[in-house]
Design an enzyme around this catalytic site. Structure first.
Site, PDB file in Angstrom:
ATOM      1  N   GLU A  29      37.595  47.856  77.508  1.00  0.00           N
ATOM      2  CA  GLU A  29      38.574  47.195  76.539  1.00  0.00           C
ATOM      3  C   GLU A  29      39.736  48.148  76.694  1.00  0.00           C
ATOM      4  OE1 GLU A  29      37.035  47.642  72.741  1.00  0.00           O
ATOM      5  OE2 GLU A  29      35.548  45.836  72.759  1.00  0.00           O
ATOM      6  N   ARG A  45      24.193  44.225  56.739  1.00  0.00           N
ATOM      7  CA  ARG A  45      23.451  44.917  55.902  1.00  0.00           C
ATOM      8  C   ARG A  45      24.393  45.272  54.561  1.00  0.00           C
ATOM      9  NH1 ARG A  45      24.977  49.138  59.449  1.00  0.00           N
ATOM     10  NH2 ARG A  45      26.474  50.420  58.646  1.00  0.00           N
ATOM     11  N   LYS A  86      27.016  44.014  71.908  1.00  0.00           N
ATOM     12  CA  LYS A  86      28.394  43.969  71.667  1.00  0.00           C
ATOM     13  C   LYS A  86      28.953  42.981  72.754  1.00  0.00           C
ATOM     14  CE  LYS A  86      29.653  48.800  70.667  1.00  0.00           C
ATOM     15  NZ  LYS A  86      29.712  48.840  69.251  1.00  0.00           N
TER      16      LYS A  86
HETATM   17  C1  MV4 Z   1      37.868  51.639  69.889  1.00  0.00           C
HETATM   18  C2  MV4 Z   1      38.715  52.316  69.819  1.00  0.00           C
HETATM   19  C3  MV4 Z   1      40.196  51.955  70.409  1.00  0.00           C
HETATM   20  N1  MV4 Z   1      40.277  51.061  71.000  1.00  0.00           N
HETATM   21  N2  MV4 Z   1      38.067  50.213  70.787  1.00  0.00           N
HETATM   22  C4  MV4 Z   1      34.343  53.759  67.528  1.00  0.00           C
HETATM   23  C5  MV4 Z   1      33.038  53.533  67.389  1.00  0.00           C
HETATM   24  C6  MV4 Z   1      32.819  52.237  67.808  1.00  0.00           C
HETATM   25  N3  MV4 Z   1      32.043  51.480  66.980  1.00  0.00           N
HETATM   26  C7  MV4 Z   1      34.334  51.802  68.046  1.00  0.00           C
HETATM   27  N4  MV4 Z   1      34.894  52.721  68.058  1.00  0.00           N
HETATM   28  C8  MV4 Z   1      36.526  52.749  68.352  1.00  0.00           C
HETATM   29  N5  MV4 Z   1      36.636  51.404  69.260  1.00  0.00           N
HETATM   30  C9  MV4 Z   1      39.240  50.274  71.360  1.00  0.00           C
HETATM   31  N6  MV4 Z   1      39.325  49.227  72.263  1.00  0.00           N
HETATM   32  C10 MV4 Z   1      38.684  53.218  68.967  1.00  0.00           C
HETATM   33  C11 MV4 Z   1      37.397  53.617  68.188  1.00  0.00           C
HETATM   34  C12 MV4 Z   1      37.416  54.696  67.360  1.00  0.00           C
HETATM   35  C13 MV4 Z   1      37.031  54.549  66.111  1.00  0.00           C
HETATM   36  C14 MV4 Z   1      36.965  53.334  65.423  1.00  0.00           C
HETATM   37  C15 MV4 Z   1      36.642  53.237  63.984  1.00  0.00           C
HETATM   38  C16 MV4 Z   1      36.773  54.389  63.222  1.00  0.00           C
HETATM   39  C17 MV4 Z   1      36.923  55.491  63.685  1.00  0.00           C
HETATM   40  C18 MV4 Z   1      36.937  55.656  65.119  1.00  0.00           C
HETATM   41  C19 MV4 Z   1      37.220  57.094  65.573  1.00  0.00           C
HETATM   42  C20 MV4 Z   1      37.270  57.045  66.953  1.00  0.00           C
HETATM   43  C21 MV4 Z   1      37.420  56.104  67.885  1.00  0.00           C
END
Ligand code: MV4
Length: 637
Positions: free
Chosen positions: A200, A292, A116
């Site tokens: 973040e 993918r 990342k």
């Molecule tokens: C975040 C976020 C809020 N703020 N980043 C969850 C999995 C990972 N790939 C990234 N995720 C998140 N990153 C910041 N700065 C909230 C999530 C997140 C989320 C993102 C997409 C779909 C579902 C989610 C469920 C919980 C938290």
């Protein structure tokens, strides 16, 4: 074009790829494990090669076995599907080394998105918007903490090697920072053997909006619009849709262009997805890129009219993209619901067993079913328990949503418990109809989705009573006319008129609740369908689906059964984390332990106030289904 390809996958995606290959006149080679000897993907392919025992670590994940299967069958290219080896750089290299074409991006593109922090550096240079934060090499805790103070709380700590929410911790106050950092690093070290962290700004309840991109080997790149995948549960997508509700054409264009910049920055080729977080102000931020074809690609196919697997095969063969950006148009609205063998009433525990009944709704231009199983097949412990993807399309969102609820109520599955009632309740909730989606949706609307409100019971009770009276009348009629299909557990009792119009007192169970209703036999409203099963019937209403049964008076359900008191492993799996210290006081319902089985996480909760006196397994250890996980001392004994 290739004359023969190997599909290094199983289930619905293997079947989906075979379908397009057939259409294009390309021969297909399936691979299969012991458990999949008689699977649908094997019978659909022209040839099949056995690649090992049932566990995927001994079959679908064994690079050498798959390469050997491709070489021995004379396939020129390998389609990896999604999951398994689809984003595995070693596999991609092995394909190259054996002069097999990997139907996917170049290995460098996979590697560029592997970390990342590295990905954020590339995206910053390509002018792709990033969540404000720190993604530097200096991992000194004081530096990480200082970056948090500068951007202001809340912040989110993320493992650079992470995915699916692992190694992620929200921090709301400076006082919690050091402890949260240590915990996130421990989890990251354990899960990924890498403890590099990012800090973040934590966006509250963002939406997950992703852009489908495609690039060829001739420097052409297009996007095929967006999908909204905000409806997730513990990082598992539940319902996806395209386009994203409420997105303006201008925002779509800006996100599409940013996604193309992201793909171009890593010399991407083939199908890719750029994931963004979209906040409530309409600002979007790069999250990650998936290198993918994705599970939810059908919703994009429905609104664009394109076959993305065909695009993948053409691009891998060196052909230019089939369309320019200007030739692509977005038409109508599509939803995908993932139908799983799992039990929403018991923490979504996977439900294994034979699919004794599996009748999908009729397919049409409005309804598409992507599935890898047929009636009589087994849902095993070895793989993801997805039964099918139900995909619907119509001219606008409201109509598409009605197609979705109709199709869900037409699905007939017996032998395993499914999430269909849960999907129906989600799809028929007012908030979802409004397009009011974000990543916290399911938690926020839990009471409505699980019918835990008195008003739901009040609504369903008279309808259930009417259905019972209508069914009685109909069974009398059926008996007279001999019109019931003798072995079918499924009867429709919608809009039937009862013969006896006098008010009647009925005892009915609705979910776990018992009620007594005085019913007038009238006609059920047209939008309500009742479908009987072995234990009663499901009532599909505009306010969700209710499982009902006629019961005997004064025979209440056993209130002593406590399903949360189970301290044994629900099935074979791995212990992921121990969440409390031995001897520390815990409250009833606190999560004690997380385990992973069938790719899903299961939590074990405290059955009462008390303390754990011993954990019998440590993180990473394998546990047999049924094994005692911990010793618990209840506070009140
Ligand atoms: C975040 C976020 C809020 N703020 N980043 C969850 C999995 C990972 N790939 C990234 N995720 C998140 N990153 C910041 N700065 C909230 C999530 C997140 C989320 C993102 C997409 C779909 C579902 C989610 C469920 C919980 C938290």
């Amino acid at each position: 074009m290739f004359t023969k390809i190997l599909i290094a996958n199983r289930g619905e995606i293997a079947c989906r790829i075979i379908q397009t290959a057939k259409k294009m006149g390309i021969a297909t080679v399936a691979v299969y494990s012991d458990a999949d000897r008689n699977a649908l993907h094997v019978s659909l392919a022209d040839e099949a090669v056995h690649i090992g025992p049932s566990p995927s670590t001994e079959s679908y994940l064994v690079i050498d076995n798959i390469i050997q299967a491709a070489l021995s069958s004379g396939a020129q290219a390998i389609h990896p599907g999604y999951g398994f080896l689809s984003e595995n750089a070693d596999f991609c290299r092995q394909c190259d080394a054996n002069k097999l074409i990997f139907i996917g991006p170049p290995v460098a593109a996979i590697l560029a998105m592997g970390s990342k922090s590295a990905a954020k550096n590339i995206m910053a240079k390509a002018n792709v918007p990033l969540v404000p934060g720190y993604h530097g090499d200096d991992q000194n805790p004081a530096i990480l903490r200082q970056s948090a103070e500068e951007m202001g709380y809340p912040v989110l700590l993320k493992a650079a090697a992470g995915g699916g929410g692992k190694g992620m911790r929200a921090v709301y106050h400076g006082g919690e920072f050091d402890q949260a950092l240590a915990a996130a690093k421990r989890e990251a070290k354990h899960s990924f053997n890498d403890e590099i962290m990012l800090v973040e700004k934590y966006l509250q309840q963002p939406r997950h909006v992703e852009i489908q991109v495609f690039c060829d080997q001739h420097n052409n790149a297009v996007h095929l619009f967006e999908r909204d995948c905000s409806l997730q549960r513990r990082h598992q997508k539940v319902i996806e849709e395209a386009p994203a509700p409420g997105i303006s054409e201008a925002l779509r264009q800006r996100m599409g262009e940013a996604a193309i910049r992201a793909a171009t920055a890593i010399n991407y080729q083939g199908a890719g997805t750029v994931e963004f977080l979209l906040d409530s102000n309409g600002e979007f931020f790069f999250m990650e890129m998936n290198t993918r074809l994705q599970v939810e690609h059908p919703v994009t196919e429905m609104i664009s009219g394109q076959d993305l697997v065909e695009w993948q095969l053409r691009v891998a063969n060196g052909e230019p993209l089939p369309c320019t950006q200007e030739q692509l148009t977005l038409r109508g609205h599509a939803f995908e619901a993932r139908i799983y063998a799992e039990d929403p009433e018991h923490d979504f525990l996977p439900s294994t067993g034979q699919l004794t009944v599996l009748r999908a709704p009729l397919e049409s231009p409005h309804v598409r079913i992507d599935s890898g199983v047929v009636e009589g097949d087994e849902v095993s412990v070895f793989y993801d328990p997805m039964i099918a993807k139900l995909v619907v399309w119509d001219q606008d969102r409201d109509r598409a949503l009605e197609r979705l609820t109709d199709a869900l109520s037409d699905y007939k599955i017996a032998g395993v418990t499914t999430n269909i009632p849960f999907l129906y309740n989600l799809a028929s909730s007012q908030a979802f109809r409004n397009g009011d989606v974000n990543t916290g949706f399911i938690e926020e609307h839990e009471e409505e989705i699980f019918h835990r409100r008195q008003e739901d019971l009040d609504y369903a009770a008279p309808l259930a009573a009417q259905a019972i009276l209508a069914a009685r009348a109909e069974s009398a009629k059926d008996l007279a006319q001999q019109s019931v299909e003798p072995n079918s557990p499924w009867h429709l009792v919608n809009h039937w008129r009862a013969s006896d119009n006098s008010p009647q007192r009925l005892n009915v169970s609705i979910g776990q609740q018992q009620v007594e209703v005085i019913a007038d036999a009238t006609e059920l409203p047209i939008h309500i369908k009742a479908v009987s099963d072995e234990t009663g019937f499901n009532l599909f209403t505009p306010k969700g689906v209710f499982h009902c049964a006629e019961t005997q008076p004064d025979l209440g359900l056993d209130q002593d059964q406590d399903s949360s008191g189970n301290l044994t492993a629900p099935m074979n799996g791995t212990v992921v984390t121990l969440l409390v210290d031995v001897g520390a006081a815990v409250a009833k319902g606190d999560t004690l332990l997380v385990m992973e089985a069938m790719k899903m996480e299961h939590t074990i909760a405290a059955p009462s106030d008390g303390k754990v006196s011993e954990f019998f397994y440590q993180p990473g250890e394998l546990v047999d289904g049924g094994a005692e996980l911990l010793a618990f001392d209840s506070a009140d004994v």
